[in-house]
Design a protein around this motif. Sequence first.
Motif, PDB file in Angstrom:
ATOM      1  N   ALA A  57      26.404  46.106  41.813  1.00  0.00           N
ATOM      2  CA  ALA A  57      25.487  45.303  41.079  1.00  0.00           C
ATOM      3  C   ALA A  57      26.128  44.839  39.677  1.00  0.00           C
ATOM      4  CB  ALA A  57      24.175  46.043  40.594  1.00  0.00           C
ATOM      5  N   TYR A  58      25.955  43.574  39.247  1.00  0.00           N
ATOM      6  CA  TYR A  58      26.150  43.163  37.895  1.00  0.00           C
ATOM      7  C   TYR A  58      25.419  41.911  37.401  1.00  0.00           C
ATOM      8  CZ  TYR A  58      28.790  39.079  40.071  1.00  0.00           C
ATOM      9  OH  TYR A  58      29.384  37.907  40.651  1.00  0.00           O
ATOM     10  N   HIS A  59      25.608  41.792  35.994  1.00  0.00           N
ATOM     11  CA  HIS A  59      24.637  40.699  35.384  1.00  0.00           C
ATOM     12  C   HIS A  59      25.299  40.390  34.107  1.00  0.00           C
ATOM     13  CE1 HIS A  59      22.754  43.735  32.300  1.00  0.00           C
ATOM     14  NE2 HIS A  59      23.768  44.283  32.748  1.00  0.00           N
TER      15      HIS A  59
ATOM     16  N   LEU B 116      29.087  34.206  39.456  1.00  0.00           N
ATOM     17  CA  LEU B 116      28.825  34.047  40.749  1.00  0.00           C
ATOM     18  C   LEU B 116      29.922  34.131  41.613  1.00  0.00           C
ATOM     19  CD1 LEU B 116      26.532  34.102  43.150  1.00  0.00           C
ATOM     20  CD2 LEU B 116      26.961  31.539  43.109  1.00  0.00           C
ATOM     21  N   VAL B 117      30.813  33.253  41.252  1.00  0.00           N
ATOM     22  CA  VAL B 117      32.056  33.023  42.110  1.00  0.00           C
ATOM     23  C   VAL B 117      33.363  33.986  41.720  1.00  0.00           C
ATOM     24  CG1 VAL B 117      33.928  31.269  42.542  1.00  0.00           C
ATOM     25  CG2 VAL B 117      31.695  30.461  42.572  1.00  0.00           C
ATOM     26  N   HIS B 118      33.631  34.027  40.417  1.00  0.00           N
ATOM     27  CA  HIS B 118      34.994  34.737  40.372  1.00  0.00           C
ATOM     28  C   HIS B 118      35.115  36.172  40.766  1.00  0.00           C
ATOM     29  CE1 HIS B 118      36.060  30.984  38.647  1.00  0.00           C
ATOM     30  NE2 HIS B 118      35.049  30.951  37.944  1.00  0.00           N
ATOM     31  N   PRO B 119      34.020  37.132  40.481  1.00  0.00           N
ATOM     32  CA  PRO B 119      34.264  38.466  40.902  1.00  0.00           C
ATOM     33  C   PRO B 119      34.718  38.422  42.336  1.00  0.00           C
ATOM     34  CG  PRO B 119      32.322  38.525  39.253  1.00  0.00           C
ATOM     35  CD  PRO B 119      32.915  37.124  39.607  1.00  0.00           C
ATOM     36  N   ALA B 120      33.879  37.850  43.352  1.00  0.00           N
ATOM     37  CA  ALA B 120      33.912  37.725  44.795  1.00  0.00           C
ATOM     38  C   ALA B 120      35.375  37.198  44.950  1.00  0.00           C
ATOM     39  CB  ALA B 120      32.895  37.028  45.296  1.00  0.00           C
ATOM     40  N   MET B 121      35.822  36.100  44.355  1.00  0.00           N
ATOM     41  CA  MET B 121      37.243  35.611  44.733  1.00  0.00           C
ATOM     42  C   MET B 121      38.255  36.598  44.401  1.00  0.00           C
ATOM     43  SD  MET B 121      36.539  32.717  46.167  1.00  0.00           S
ATOM     44  CE  MET B 121      38.069  31.547  45.874  1.00  0.00           C
ATOM     45  N   SER B 122      38.099  37.409  43.117  1.00  0.00           N
ATOM     46  CA  SER B 122      39.195  38.340  42.871  1.00  0.00           C
ATOM     47  C   SER B 122      39.107  39.780  43.728  1.00  0.00           C
ATOM     48  CB  SER B 122      38.803  38.926  41.352  1.00  0.00           C
ATOM     49  OG  SER B 122      39.568  39.906  40.775  1.00  0.00           O
ATOM     50  N   ALA B 123      37.793  40.193  44.306  1.00  0.00           N
ATOM     51  CA  ALA B 123      37.788  41.393  45.208  1.00  0.00           C
ATOM     52  C   ALA B 123      38.048  40.969  46.480  1.00  0.00           C
ATOM     53  CB  ALA B 123      36.171  41.672  45.175  1.00  0.00           C
ATOM     54  N   ALA B 124      38.265  39.823  46.898  1.00  0.00           N
ATOM     55  CA  ALA B 124      38.769  39.450  48.409  1.00  0.00           C
ATOM     56  C   ALA B 124      40.179  39.639  48.316  1.00  0.00           C
ATOM     57  CB  ALA B 124      38.253  38.071  48.780  1.00  0.00           C
ATOM     58  N   GLU B 125      40.872  40.126  49.439  1.00  0.00           N
ATOM     59  CA  GLU B 125      42.021  40.372  49.741  1.00  0.00           C
ATOM     60  C   GLU B 125      42.708  38.922  50.185  1.00  0.00           C
ATOM     61  OE1 GLU B 125      42.666  43.414  52.730  1.00  0.00           O
ATOM     62  OE2 GLU B 125      41.907  44.763  51.521  1.00  0.00           O
ATOM     63  N   SER B 126      41.915  37.935  50.714  1.00  0.00           N
ATOM     64  CA  SER B 126      42.464  36.695  50.926  1.00  0.00           C
ATOM     65  C   SER B 126      41.249  35.603  50.516  1.00  0.00           C
ATOM     66  CB  SER B 126      42.611  36.442  52.671  1.00  0.00           C
ATOM     67  OG  SER B 126      42.855  35.177  52.815  1.00  0.00           O
ATOM     68  N   ARG B 127      41.664  34.409  50.178  1.00  0.00           N
ATOM     69  CA  ARG B 127      40.724  33.662  49.870  1.00  0.00           C
ATOM     70  C   ARG B 127      41.009  32.173  50.512  1.00  0.00           C
ATOM     71  NH1 ARG B 127      42.195  35.479  44.206  1.00  0.00           N
ATOM     72  NH2 ARG B 127      43.668  34.209  44.163  1.00  0.00           N
ATOM     73  N   GLU B 128      41.516  32.177  51.703  1.00  0.00           N
ATOM     74  CA  GLU B 128      41.704  30.798  52.358  1.00  0.00           C
ATOM     75  C   GLU B 128      40.658  30.191  52.910  1.00  0.00           C
ATOM     76  OE1 GLU B 128      44.552  31.474  55.431  1.00  0.00           O
ATOM     77  OE2 GLU B 128      46.291  31.953  54.113  1.00  0.00           O
ATOM     78  N   SER B 129      39.730  31.071  53.294  1.00  0.00           N
ATOM     79  CA  SER B 129      38.428  30.514  53.906  1.00  0.00           C
ATOM     80  C   SER B 129      37.026  30.795  53.168  1.00  0.00           C
ATOM     81  CB  SER B 129      38.305  30.740  55.445  1.00  0.00           C
ATOM     82  OG  SER B 129      38.318  32.051  55.835  1.00  0.00           O
ATOM     83  N   VAL B 130      36.263  30.127  52.551  1.00  0.00           N
ATOM     84  CA  VAL B 130      35.147  30.303  51.909  1.00  0.00           C
ATOM     85  C   VAL B 130      33.882  29.693  52.299  1.00  0.00           C
ATOM     86  CG1 VAL B 130      33.998  30.313  49.610  1.00  0.00           C
ATOM     87  CG2 VAL B 130      36.611  30.726  49.640  1.00  0.00           C
ATOM     88  N   LEU B 131      32.846  30.556  52.622  1.00  0.00           N
ATOM     89  CA  LEU B 131      31.532  30.030  53.103  1.00  0.00           C
ATOM     90  C   LEU B 131      30.647  30.016  51.752  1.00  0.00           C
ATOM     91  CD1 LEU B 131      29.355  29.148  55.246  1.00  0.00           C
ATOM     92  CD2 LEU B 131      29.149  31.798  55.575  1.00  0.00           C
TER      93      LEU B 131
ATOM     94  N   GLU C 224      38.355  40.463  30.459  1.00  0.00           N
ATOM     95  CA  GLU C 224      37.814  41.502  29.590  1.00  0.00           C
ATOM     96  C   GLU C 224      36.095  41.696  29.563  1.00  0.00           C
ATOM     97  OE1 GLU C 224      41.548  40.096  28.549  1.00  0.00           O
ATOM     98  OE2 GLU C 224      39.804  38.900  28.759  1.00  0.00           O
ATOM     99  N   GLN C 225      35.476  40.522  29.987  1.00  0.00           N
ATOM    100  CA  GLN C 225      34.135  40.569  30.186  1.00  0.00           C
ATOM    101  C   GLN C 225      33.424  41.373  31.390  1.00  0.00           C
ATOM    102  OE1 GLN C 225      33.678  36.619  29.542  1.00  0.00           O
ATOM    103  NE2 GLN C 225      31.879  36.878  28.063  1.00  0.00           N
ATOM    104  N   ILE C 226      34.486  41.495  32.424  1.00  0.00           N
ATOM    105  CA  ILE C 226      34.046  41.981  33.605  1.00  0.00           C
ATOM    106  C   ILE C 226      33.698  43.122  33.809  1.00  0.00           C
ATOM    107  CG2 ILE C 226      34.758  42.465  36.147  1.00  0.00           C
ATOM    108  CD1 ILE C 226      36.452  40.001  35.922  1.00  0.00           C
ATOM    109  N   PRO C 227      34.070  44.245  33.059  1.00  0.00           N
ATOM    110  CA  PRO C 227      33.534  45.831  33.408  1.00  0.00           C
ATOM    111  C   PRO C 227      32.215  45.735  32.516  1.00  0.00           C
ATOM    112  CG  PRO C 227      35.743  45.986  32.606  1.00  0.00           C
ATOM    113  CD  PRO C 227      35.494  44.211  32.532  1.00  0.00           C
ATOM    114  N   SER C 228      31.990  45.028  31.429  1.00  0.00           N
ATOM    115  CA  SER C 228      30.564  45.208  30.990  1.00  0.00           C
ATOM    116  C   SER C 228      29.463  44.589  31.719  1.00  0.00           C
ATOM    117  CB  SER C 228      30.583  44.471  29.592  1.00  0.00           C
ATOM    118  OG  SER C 228      30.797  43.067  29.504  1.00  0.00           O
ATOM    119  N   MET C 229      29.680  43.536  32.620  1.00  0.00           N
ATOM    120  CA  MET C 229      28.690  43.167  33.472  1.00  0.00           C
ATOM    121  C   MET C 229      28.198  44.140  34.525  1.00  0.00           C
ATOM    122  SD  MET C 229      30.171  39.102  34.147  1.00  0.00           S
ATOM    123  CE  MET C 229      31.179  39.618  35.282  1.00  0.00           C
TER     124      MET C 229
END
Length: 232
Positions: free
Chosen positions: A155-157, A1-16, A193-198
């Motif tokens: 979408a990923y799973h 849930l967390v890590h793909p979004a944290m990677s995709a964001a250009e900044s991570r200072e403020s999180v909701l 390494e797992q991310i693309p397969s998801m």
Amino acid sequence: LVHPAMSAAESRESVLILGGGDGLAARDTLRYQDVVEIVLVDLDPRIIELCSTHPEIAALNEGALTDPRVHVVTQDGYKFVEQAGRGFDVVIIALPDPNPETLSKLYSVEFYRLVARVLNPGGAVVTQSTSPFFARAAFWSIHRTLEAAGLHVAAYHTNVPSLGDWGFNLATDRPIDIGALDVTVETLFLTAEQIPSMFRFGRDAAEVDAHVNTLLRPVLMHYYDDDRWGYY
């Protein structure tokens, strides 16, 4: 849930974080040293109290709910984003499945438009999206509803031992480069390494026709109830 979004964001200072009263999403978000502030919005103050004080749960979430960077708000998530009046770099939606109508509104196009409004430029949104196998039409309805809110969506799973094949939708204000997603902190499971397969789906979970979920036409809860939960 967390890590793909944290990677995709250009900044991570403020999180909701919407939902996530168990503190587990906050725990992994706090692994990023550039996170300055997490606002966690959960409707149930008793869940927050339990998960802050119960020794076994607090050990699991590593005391995330009492971290000084975490500000807990006990409020309905829809009302919070409607009234927020500020932006966030990352929005993590960790809500229960949309089987009652009261939760289906938190998967509606109207709600996602509000979320997009509080998303800072270059930010990322992720939502748990139920199972693409057990609730296939519901999963793809969430995907299309995010798209209808004007976001770019991927979408990923992945397999969760206690739940089976579970799905998520990552959304941003720009096209998503899946190949650029990375994991830069210590995790319990996920590796780069797992991310693309998801982001690949087998034939029994691939995209199907599904309507956009709206407040006036809450199709999502019907998709959810009508699917393959009997196999679960």
